[in-house]
Write a protein that holds these residues in place. Sequence first.
Motif, PDB file in Angstrom:
ATOM      1  N   ARG A  46       7.251  94.971  28.917  1.00  0.00           N
ATOM      2  CA  ARG A  46       8.297  94.161  29.067  1.00  0.00           C
ATOM      3  C   ARG A  46       8.530  94.639  30.402  1.00  0.00           C
ATOM      4  N   GLY A  47       8.192  95.442  30.960  1.00  0.00           N
ATOM      5  CA  GLY A  47       8.515  95.126  32.519  1.00  0.00           C
ATOM      6  C   GLY A  47       7.382  94.820  33.517  1.00  0.00           C
ATOM      7  N   HIS A  48       6.618  93.988  32.540  1.00  0.00           N
ATOM      8  CA  HIS A  48       6.305  93.036  33.329  1.00  0.00           C
ATOM      9  C   HIS A  48       7.094  91.666  33.504  1.00  0.00           C
ATOM     10  N   MET A  49       7.484  91.640  32.049  1.00  0.00           N
ATOM     11  CA  MET A  49       8.610  90.758  31.866  1.00  0.00           C
ATOM     12  C   MET A  49       9.811  90.471  32.478  1.00  0.00           C
ATOM     13  N   MET A  50      10.600  91.779  32.794  1.00  0.00           N
ATOM     14  CA  MET A  50      11.688  91.451  33.387  1.00  0.00           C
ATOM     15  C   MET A  50      10.984  91.198  34.879  1.00  0.00           C
ATOM     16  N   LEU A  51      10.058  91.312  35.139  1.00  0.00           N
ATOM     17  CA  LEU A  51       9.862  90.898  36.946  1.00  0.00           C
ATOM     18  C   LEU A  51       9.669  89.511  36.808  1.00  0.00           C
ATOM     19  N   LEU A  52       8.978  89.099  35.838  1.00  0.00           N
ATOM     20  CA  LEU A  52       8.717  87.039  35.996  1.00  0.00           C
ATOM     21  C   LEU A  52       9.739  86.369  35.592  1.00  0.00           C
ATOM     22  N   VAL A  53      10.351  86.975  34.111  1.00  0.00           N
ATOM     23  CA  VAL A  53      11.350  86.307  34.425  1.00  0.00           C
ATOM     24  C   VAL A  53      12.848  85.810  35.228  1.00  0.00           C
ATOM     25  N   PRO A  54      13.482  86.264  36.547  1.00  0.00           N
ATOM     26  CA  PRO A  54      14.033  86.446  37.402  1.00  0.00           C
ATOM     27  C   PRO A  54      12.592  85.201  38.225  1.00  0.00           C
ATOM     28  N   ALA A  55      11.554  85.630  38.252  1.00  0.00           N
ATOM     29  CA  ALA A  55      10.841  85.021  38.759  1.00  0.00           C
ATOM     30  C   ALA A  55      10.492  83.722  38.832  1.00  0.00           C
ATOM     31  N   VAL A  56      10.417  83.391  37.649  1.00  0.00           N
ATOM     32  CA  VAL A  56      10.876  81.224  36.971  1.00  0.00           C
ATOM     33  C   VAL A  56      12.540  81.226  37.555  1.00  0.00           C
ATOM     34  N   GLU A  57      13.083  81.793  36.977  1.00  0.00           N
ATOM     35  CA  GLU A  57      14.013  81.461  37.371  1.00  0.00           C
ATOM     36  C   GLU A  57      14.276  80.727  38.945  1.00  0.00           C
ATOM     37  N   ASP A  58      14.427  82.174  39.147  1.00  0.00           N
ATOM     38  CA  ASP A  58      14.624  81.332  41.359  1.00  0.00           C
ATOM     39  C   ASP A  58      13.291  79.830  41.553  1.00  0.00           C
ATOM     40  N   ALA A  59      12.203  80.030  40.846  1.00  0.00           N
ATOM     41  CA  ALA A  59      10.841  79.204  41.345  1.00  0.00           C
ATOM     42  C   ALA A  59      11.719  78.319  40.364  1.00  0.00           C
ATOM     43  N   ALA A  60      12.217  78.318  39.356  1.00  0.00           N
ATOM     44  CA  ALA A  60      13.227  76.935  39.212  1.00  0.00           C
ATOM     45  C   ALA A  60      14.279  76.278  39.414  1.00  0.00           C
ATOM     46  N   ARG A  61      15.015  76.879  39.864  1.00  0.00           N
ATOM     47  CA  ARG A  61      16.676  76.181  40.733  1.00  0.00           C
ATOM     48  C   ARG A  61      16.727  76.088  41.072  1.00  0.00           C
ATOM     49  N   PRO A  62      15.506  75.250  42.179  1.00  0.00           N
ATOM     50  CA  PRO A  62      15.571  74.784  42.955  1.00  0.00           C
ATOM     51  C   PRO A  62      15.163  72.845  42.485  1.00  0.00           C
ATOM     52  N   LEU A  63      14.504  73.447  41.876  1.00  0.00           N
ATOM     53  CA  LEU A  63      14.422  71.464  40.892  1.00  0.00           C
ATOM     54  C   LEU A  63      15.658  70.593  40.526  1.00  0.00           C
ATOM     55  N   PRO A  64      15.294  69.451  40.278  1.00  0.00           N
ATOM     56  CA  PRO A  64      16.373  68.528  39.857  1.00  0.00           C
ATOM     57  C   PRO A  64      16.503  69.006  38.531  1.00  0.00           C
ATOM     58  N   GLU A  65      17.517  69.440  37.964  1.00  0.00           N
ATOM     59  CA  GLU A  65      17.984  69.358  36.300  1.00  0.00           C
ATOM     60  C   GLU A  65      17.448  68.943  35.195  1.00  0.00           C
ATOM     61  N   ALA A  66      16.454  67.156  36.071  1.00  0.00           N
ATOM     62  CA  ALA A  66      16.556  66.774  34.694  1.00  0.00           C
ATOM     63  C   ALA A  66      15.155  66.731  34.830  1.00  0.00           C
ATOM     64  N   ASP A  67      13.791  67.614  35.638  1.00  0.00           N
ATOM     65  CA  ASP A  67      12.980  67.931  35.827  1.00  0.00           C
ATOM     66  C   ASP A  67      12.094  68.662  34.640  1.00  0.00           C
ATOM     67  N   VAL A  68      10.965  68.491  33.787  1.00  0.00           N
ATOM     68  CA  VAL A  68      10.762  68.551  32.046  1.00  0.00           C
ATOM     69  C   VAL A  68      10.146  69.948  32.763  1.00  0.00           C
ATOM     70  N   PRO A  69       8.995  70.276  33.985  1.00  0.00           N
ATOM     71  CA  PRO A  69       8.343  71.142  34.305  1.00  0.00           C
ATOM     72  C   PRO A  69      10.069  72.569  34.290  1.00  0.00           C
ATOM     73  N   ARG A  70      10.910  72.122  35.271  1.00  0.00           N
ATOM     74  CA  ARG A  70      11.563  73.052  34.709  1.00  0.00           C
ATOM     75  C   ARG A  70      12.727  73.111  33.959  1.00  0.00           C
ATOM     76  N   ALA A  71      12.195  72.173  32.705  1.00  0.00           N
ATOM     77  CA  ALA A  71      13.504  73.154  31.613  1.00  0.00           C
ATOM     78  C   ALA A  71      12.444  73.248  30.352  1.00  0.00           C
ATOM     79  N   CYS A  72      10.816  73.054  30.748  1.00  0.00           N
ATOM     80  CA  CYS A  72      10.170  74.179  30.339  1.00  0.00           C
ATOM     81  C   CYS A  72      10.088  75.551  30.630  1.00  0.00           C
ATOM     82  N   ALA A  73      10.098  75.754  31.527  1.00  0.00           N
ATOM     83  CA  ALA A  73      10.482  77.074  32.890  1.00  0.00           C
ATOM     84  C   ALA A  73      11.484  77.824  31.513  1.00  0.00           C
TER      85      ALA A  73
END
Length: 121
Positions: A46-73
């Motif tokens: 659970r602790g790992h997930m609490m760190l990973l969730v915002p990290a994935v969101e931060d990494a996905a944010r700059p990608l275009p909204e229509a980007d498939v890897p962004r949507a999957c993430a």
Amino acid sequence: MTQRTGGPEALPLDLETMRGTARRLLAEDAELPTAGELETLTLTLRGHMMLLVPAVEDAARPLPEADVPRACALACVGEARMRLGMEPGPTLPAAVAHAQRLGRSVNALCDHVENLDGAQR
């Protein structure tokens, strides 16, 4: 280790350790943990997930909204948040199954951190 993109206060992520924790429950030859070990593993995941969730969101944010890897993430983030809101069942097998689901989410989130980090370079 992977550095989070969330600014100078962001913590580095030890993806190898996170995957190792998940492997403790998901490996084919994994031994059934004791109730005490399972509680510790569940809290750690659970602790790992609490760190990973915002990290994935931060990494996905700059990608275009229509980007498939962004949507999957972001779909993975949604599933991880759902799993964080769930409680384990009252029996040891139900608690193990719950922890295994958390472990699979940890692995998937680690994959997204690595994939999205590579996509931005």
